[in-house]
Design a protein around this motif. Structure first.
Motif, PDB file in Angstrom:
ATOM      1  N   LEU A  97       0.856  -1.189   0.000  1.00  8.69           N
ATOM      2  CA  LEU A  97       0.000   0.000   0.000  1.00  8.69           C
ATOM      3  C   LEU A  97       0.889   1.235   0.000  1.00  8.69           C
ATOM      4  N   ALA A 119       2.973   0.936  -5.168  1.00  9.69           N
ATOM      5  CA  ALA A 119       2.260  -0.264  -4.735  1.00  9.69           C
ATOM      6  C   ALA A 119       2.252  -1.293  -5.858  1.00  9.69           C
ATOM      7  N   ALA A 141       2.539   4.157   3.925  1.00  7.01           N
ATOM      8  CA  ALA A 141       2.822   3.013   3.065  1.00  7.01           C
ATOM      9  C   ALA A 141       2.955   1.775   3.946  1.00  7.01           C
ATOM     10  N   THR A 143       4.656  -2.257   3.672  1.00  9.38           N
ATOM     11  CA  THR A 143       5.507  -3.147   2.887  1.00  9.38           C
ATOM     12  C   THR A 143       5.635  -4.506   3.559  1.00  9.38           C
TER      13      THR A 143
END
Length: 175
Positions: A97, A119, A141, A143
């Motif tokens: 994201l 992404a 974000a 990961t």
């Protein structure tokens, strides 16, 4: 491949024999890339675990096997790793994201390489790789990272005019 989420680290240090006496062969960067991509496509398995921290990047180990581990990391704008290695482990990460930026040093003719990592993008690397990952976007974000063998140390570096200079090292007790 089915990934079972666990919270306990492996009981065997990297490079040591398994319970059967055989030494584990590290997984390839390509295999690690497949692991993080597969898990990223199953957000119902990890999205409920994500936390956002204004103090520092938040992270949690999701998988701890003899031959690899997987970490979930969240990033707020402005958070970064700084230049670091992976203690001789191979690795891969994917942005599930948001969007990140990755800095690394190319050869003498390339200098500093800056890659946008949106992404759905996965990056894989060998055991000598040094990079800096950062969130330069305006939103958070998330990961997923896989390492083989599991991380045993990470060294940190400063980027100076002459290249990277090692500044510190940390071990699992600091994660």
């Amino acid at each position: 491949m089915t990934l079972d989420l666990v919270s306990d680290p492996p009981t065997r240090a990297p490079g040591q024999p398994t319970a059967t006496g055989a030494e584990q062969t590290p997984l390839s960067p390509r295999t690690l890339r497949g692991i993080v991509r597969e898990l990223a496509e199953q957000p119902d398995r990890w999205i409920h675990l994500v936390r956002l921290s204004t103090e520092e990047r938040w992270y949690q180990r999701l998988v701890a096997d003899d031959d690899h581990e997987v970490w979930l990391i969240s990033w707020l704008p402005g958070q970064s790793t700084g230049f670091h290695d992976h203690g001789g482990s191979r690795g891969a990460f994917t942005v599930a994201l948001g969007e990140l930026e990755e800095l690394s040093l190319g050869g003498p003719d390339q200098g500093l390489l800056i890659r946008r990592v949106p992404a759905g993008t996965a990056r894989a690397f060998g055991p000598e790789y040094v990079h800096d990952v950062r969130n330069t976007a305006s939103g958070p974000a998330v990961t997923l990272h896989a390492y083989s063998p599991p991380l045993s140390s990470m060294a940190h570096y400063d980027l100076r005019a002459g290249g990277l200079v090692r500044t510190s090292e940390e071990g699992p007790e600091q994660w």
